[in-house]
Write a protein that holds these residues in place. Structure first.
Motif, short mmCIF file in Angstrom:
data_model
loop_
_atom_site.label_atom_id
_atom_site.label_comp_id
_atom_site.label_asym_id
_atom_site.label_seq_id
_atom_site.Cartn_x
_atom_site.Cartn_y
_atom_site.Cartn_z
N LYS A 1 6.72 -2.29 -12.82
CA LYS A 1 6.06 -3.55 -12.47
C LYS A 1 6.35 -3.97 -11.03
O LYS A 1 5.72 -4.91 -10.53
N ILE A 2 7.31 -3.29 -10.37
CA ILE A 2 7.62 -3.61 -8.97
C ILE A 2 6.45 -3.16 -8.10
O ILE A 2 6.05 -1.99 -8.14
N PRO A 3 5.89 -4.05 -7.27
CA PRO A 3 4.70 -3.69 -6.51
C PRO A 3 4.94 -2.69 -5.38
O PRO A 3 4.10 -1.83 -5.13
N SER A 4 6.07 -2.78 -4.71
CA SER A 4 6.30 -1.92 -3.55
C SER A 4 6.92 -0.59 -3.95
O SER A 4 7.76 -0.51 -4.86
N ALA A 5 6.51 0.48 -3.24
CA ALA A 5 7.06 1.82 -3.49
C ALA A 5 8.53 1.87 -3.10
O ALA A 5 9.34 2.55 -3.75
N ALA A 6 8.90 1.16 -2.04
CA ALA A 6 10.30 1.14 -1.58
C ALA A 6 11.21 0.50 -2.63
O ALA A 6 12.32 0.97 -2.88
N GLY A 7 10.70 -0.54 -3.28
CA GLY A 7 11.48 -1.20 -4.34
C GLY A 7 11.68 -0.30 -5.53
O GLY A 7 12.76 -0.27 -6.14
N LYS A 8 10.65 0.46 -5.87
CA LYS A 8 10.77 1.41 -6.98
C LYS A 8 11.78 2.50 -6.67
O LYS A 8 12.60 2.86 -7.53
#
Length: 309
Positions: free
Chosen positions: A227-234
């Motif tokens: 559900k995290i929108p950013s790829a960096a956050g994932k």
């Protein structure tokens, strides 16, 4: 242990080890001595790095330091006796054998419960970050570690006492490098029905429940991360869990292979699987956790820098 002479005509066992060929003994001695030294050094460095760096004073590293300490004790219960058997004495007394088995199960299950606690820590950190500080407070962390270290004693005591009631007759050769319950049960000349029932019921629950808890934690983590929108956050979320998942796969995969099968199916391949969860996982833990963790690598650099200065 006082009932040894009454319940058994066998006063000692012979540990055959990994090979009965004389030419294999010295190479095996060198191999496992190297693995043991790497395990002790690596886990000791992890503990020193965590306790000497203020930035690593978090629940995740608190649990990791106890996991490293348990791994040191776990391998020390097994490897020194292995090394002796490679070069000279292959016999082990009845009492010493049961004592080794007791501590193998205590420390192995402590490892298992600590892996559950570490999975719960990652679950709270990723799925409920706003309550992480209050949920994973120091008092609760200490209680989780205390439970992880104390409950395995009850499990181990149960199986050790049940084994101590059996009778062992003429055959005293253990086709293993340590005193494990399955090869010992195969040597008994009395009924092992109760032991096998307890292993498949209570033993399975103690083995499978931690794995189920870890699996549930990571399913929830996966749902949250997607559900995290950013790829960096994932990537950041997955990087904090990747090391732990690698260790869990190695540890539980080999344990399930060894113990979740009928006693009659126990073969030489189980000895190889036993090496994975007793020695290989403990040796690889420092590398797995440090290579994929920037904070821990930085802590190790600080530690080595202080030692040089």
């Amino acid at each position: 242990m006082e009932r040894v002479n009454q319940t058994s005509s066998v006063s000692e066992f012979i540990l055959l080890g990994l090979s009965s060929q004389p030419e294999d003994q010295k190479p095996l001695f060198i191999l496992f001595l190297t693995m043991y030294l790497v395990t002790i050094t690596g886990n000791l460095l992890i503990i020193l790095a965590i306790h000497s760096d203020p930035q690593l004073q978090t629940p995740m590293y608190f649990f990791l330091s106890f996991l490293s300490f348990t791994d040191i004790c776990f391998t020390t219960t097994i490897v020194p006796r292995m090394l002796v058997s490679f070069l000279s004495e292959k016999t082990i007394s009845y009492a010493e054998c049961l004592t080794q088995m007791y501590f193998i199960y205590v420390l192995g299950n402590t490892d298992s419960f600590l892996l559950v606690v570490m999975a719960f820590d990652r679950y709270v950190a990723i799925c409920d970050p706003f309550h992480y500080v209050t949920t994973m407070n120091h008092h609760r962390c200490v209680l989780l570690v205390a439970f992880s270290c104390s409950f395995p004693h009850l499990h181990s005591l149960l199986h050790t006492l049940l084994l101590n009631r059996l009778t062992f007759c003429d055959n005293n050769v253990i086709h293993h490098f340590l005193c494990d319950i399955n090869p010992l049960l195969k040597l008994s000349c009395s009924s092992t029905f109760l032991n096998e029932i307890v292993i498949m019921s209570e033993g399975s629950v103690v083995l499978v429940t931690p794995f189920v808890c870890i699996t549930f934690s990571y399913i929830r983590i996966l749902i949250t991360v997607l559900k995290i929108p950013s790829a960096a956050g994932k990537r950041k979320a997955f990087s904090t869990c990747g090391s732990h998942l690698t260790v869990v796969t190695l540890f539980y995969g080999s344990i399930f292979y060894v113990y979740l099968q009928p006693l009659s199916n126990y073969t030489v391949r189980d000895r190889v699987a036993t090496i994975v969860y007793t020695l290989l996982t403990s040796m690889l833990n420092p590398f797995i956790y440090s290579l994929r963790n920037k904070d821990l690598k930085q802590g190790l650099r600080k530690l080595m820098g202080r030692r040089k200065s």
